[in-house]
Write an enzyme that holds these catalytic residues in place. Structure first.
Site, PDB file in Angstrom:
ATOM      1  N   ALA A   1       0.811  -1.222   0.000  1.00  0.00           N
ATOM      2  CA  ALA A   1       0.000   0.000   0.000  1.00  0.00           C
ATOM      3  C   ALA A   1       0.848   1.278   0.000  1.00  0.00           C
ATOM      4  O   ALA A   1       0.493   2.274  -0.630  1.00  0.00           O
ATOM      5  CB  ALA A   1      -0.944  -0.002   1.193  1.00  0.00           C
TER       6      ALA A   1
ATOM      7  N   HIS B   1      -3.728  -9.535  -5.161  1.00  0.00           N
ATOM      8  CA  HIS B   1      -5.072  -9.300  -4.643  1.00  0.00           C
ATOM      9  C   HIS B   1      -6.046  -8.890  -5.744  1.00  0.00           C
ATOM     10  O   HIS B   1      -7.058  -8.253  -5.484  1.00  0.00           O
ATOM     11  CB  HIS B   1      -5.037  -8.240  -3.529  1.00  0.00           C
ATOM     12  CG  HIS B   1      -4.239  -8.671  -2.325  1.00  0.00           C
ATOM     13  ND1 HIS B   1      -3.901  -7.816  -1.304  1.00  0.00           N
ATOM     14  CD2 HIS B   1      -3.701  -9.875  -1.996  1.00  0.00           C
ATOM     15  CE1 HIS B   1      -3.188  -8.486  -0.395  1.00  0.00           C
ATOM     16  NE2 HIS B   1      -3.048  -9.728  -0.792  1.00  0.00           N
TER      17      HIS B   1
ATOM     18  N   CYS C   1     -24.542  -9.939 -15.257  1.00  0.00           N
ATOM     19  CA  CYS C   1     -23.937 -10.228 -16.561  1.00  0.00           C
ATOM     20  C   CYS C   1     -24.965 -10.189 -17.692  1.00  0.00           C
ATOM     21  O   CYS C   1     -26.050 -10.761 -17.574  1.00  0.00           O
ATOM     22  CB  CYS C   1     -23.284 -11.605 -16.486  1.00  0.00           C
ATOM     23  SG  CYS C   1     -22.477 -12.121 -18.001  1.00  0.00           S
TER      24      CYS C   1
ATOM     25  N   CYS D   1     -25.087 -14.104 -19.084  1.00  0.00           N
ATOM     26  CA  CYS D   1     -25.616 -15.254 -18.337  1.00  0.00           C
ATOM     27  C   CYS D   1     -26.402 -14.856 -17.098  1.00  0.00           C
ATOM     28  O   CYS D   1     -26.942 -15.719 -16.402  1.00  0.00           O
ATOM     29  CB  CYS D   1     -24.476 -16.195 -17.956  1.00  0.00           C
ATOM     30  SG  CYS D   1     -23.497 -15.587 -16.579  1.00  0.00           S
TER      31      CYS D   1
END
Ligand SMILES: [Zn+2]
Length: 255
Positions: free
Chosen positions: A24, A123, A156, A159
């Protein structure tokens, strides 16, 4: 301090495989708040609400998650690489960088000009959104624009699965390929430079140990002390930007 900077430059010049590990503190000078520090976003929101399992389980959680994610994305979208990111990108151009492993989700190494294959994001990244069902990727700005018009959980187009920023949430397992790759690169490097990480979050925190155990030199550049300072060959307690800019200058003079 100048002596230490020259020494790090010398280590870089004699290194064949340099791995940079960023936390960070590498991005705070770009205006990205350290989300774990006091006054950070977790003082305002309850992390419990943002567990991956809750995101999957309830529409209410997804709504809360997107509200928080929208707030966090503001500074990320605006942020520009600072001299530390630019120095790391320059090290790649000079052929001096094996890879940069990052705990950050801000995409600033991409913006600085490092190439995709040399960036390992442990991450994930906030710069795009993915469908949790079919994995289809969406541009983050496009999804934020949808949210701006109508604060409703996005799904989405293909889908109907829930969309989520491509970051690793609490309760979500680390990305397998990236984690493996990061350990591998750490184990075969000959110089491991930590920039702006307090080295307390696992498994990231064990990577300097892996490097050191396999014979690499370890350099730590962080504002505050870390648990591994005693183990390091060189420790510089300073801000990342100016320190890296000065190291780069010395590296270039030595070429
Ligand atoms: Zn989908």
């Amino acid at each position: 301090m100048m002596k230490q900077i020259e020494e790090v430059a010398r280590l870089i010049l004699s290194s064949k495989r340099l791995v940079v590990f960023g936390g960070a503190g590498l991005s705070t000078e770009s205006g990205i708040p350290d989300f774990r520090s006091p006054g950070g976003v977790w003082d305002k929101y309850d992390p419990e609400d943002f567990y991956y399992q809750n995101f999957i389980a309830s529409e209410a959680s997804r709504k809360k998650y997107w509200e928080m994610a929208t707030e966090m994305y503001g500074p990320i979208k605006k942020a520009q690489p600072n001299p530390a990111h630019l120095a790391i990108a320059e090290l790649e151009k000079l052929g001096r960088l094996d890879c940069v492993i990052t705990q950050n989700i801000d995409g600033l190494h991409h913006k600085a000009g490092n190439s995709e294959e040399r960036i390992i994001e442990l991450h994930g990244t906030a710069t795009y959104v993915a469908c949790l069902n079919c994995k289809k990727r969406y541009d983050r700005d496009e999804v934020q624009e949808r949210l701006r018009k109508e604060m409703k959980v996005p799904y989405c187009d293909d889908c109907g699965g829930p969309l989520k920023p491509a970051t690793i949430s609490f309760g979500q397992s680390m990305p397998e390929r990236e984690t493996e790759e990061a350990y591998h690169r750490s184990s075969i490097c000959d110089l491991f430079i930590v920039i702006g990480s307090s080295l307390v979050v696992q498994p990231a925190a064990s990577m300097p140990l892996v490097a050191k155990r396999n014979g690499a030199k370890l350099v730590i550049i962080n504002r505050d002390p870390t648990p591994y300072d005693d183990l390091a060959d060189m420790v510089i307690h300073a801000q990342a930007g100016l320190t890296m800019a000065n190291i780069l200058k010395c590296v270039k003079q030595g070429l």
